[in-house]
Design an enzyme around this catalytic site. Structure first.
Site, PDB file in Angstrom:
ATOM      1  N   ASP A  27       0.838  -1.213   0.000  1.00  0.00           N
ATOM      2  CA  ASP A  27       0.000   0.000   0.000  1.00  0.00           C
ATOM      3  C   ASP A  27       0.864   1.252   0.000  1.00  0.00           C
ATOM      4  OD1 ASP A  27      -2.042  -1.862   0.299  1.00  0.00           O
ATOM      5  OD2 ASP A  27      -2.324  -1.460   2.420  1.00  0.00           O
ATOM      6  N   ARG A  95      -5.447  -2.383  -4.128  1.00  0.00           N
ATOM      7  CA  ARG A  95      -6.438  -3.151  -3.384  1.00  0.00           C
ATOM      8  C   ARG A  95      -7.297  -2.166  -2.590  1.00  0.00           C
ATOM      9  NH1 ARG A  95      -3.591  -6.019   1.837  1.00  0.00           N
ATOM     10  NH2 ARG A  95      -2.641  -4.154   2.711  1.00  0.00           N
TER      11      ARG A  95
END
Length: 142
Positions: A27, A95
């Site tokens: 991330d 995601r």
């Protein structure tokens, strides 16, 4: 910008990054700004053992916010430490971090380091956000 997890927090408002080098693992571009990354070199690194790389995790919590991550005219290539183990690490474009995320990748070179699947669920087997998110890829070069 060099880091591992959560390298660049695009927290809020409008942001524009041009001709940047962004290194990370999990991330590593995340947050809830209206952000454009243009002409950038995005370099996934070697993550911890048993981890996948996830480049973006957009954090939009309200369907009416005008936020999202846009990667334009950039390149996604493996960093030097990932190259020797590229076959044993999965790298995804993004995601869901929050429920209504928006992420678009356009006119960007995607090296073979990026999984053909492209996008990952939040966690293995999770369906969180999959019914409300928006991912787009447009005229990318692979």
């Amino acid at each position: 910008m060099e880091g591992y997890q959560d390298t660049l927090m695009v927290h809020s408002q409008r942001q524009f990054y041009r001709e940047c080098y962004i290194y990370g693992t999990v991330d590593f571009i995340f947050g809830n700004a209206a952000v454009v990354l243009q002409n950038c070199l995005i370099l996934p690194r070697q993550p911890l053992k048993y981890q996948d790389n996830v480049i973006t995790a957009q954090g939009r919590a309200d369907p009416f916010q005008n936020t999202g991550i846009s990667i334009h005219n950039s390149m996604i290539l493996p960093a030097h430490d990932l190259k020797p183990v590229v076959g044993s690490v999965t790298t995804y474009i993004g995601r869901p971090w929050m429920k209504y995320l928006r992420t678009m990748v356009h006119k960007t070179y995607l090296d073979s380091v990026v999984s053909p699947v492209g996008w990952s669920p939040r966690n293995q087997g999770s369906t969180y956000g999959l019914d409300t998110l928006f991912y787009a890829e447009y005229k990318n070069i692979c």
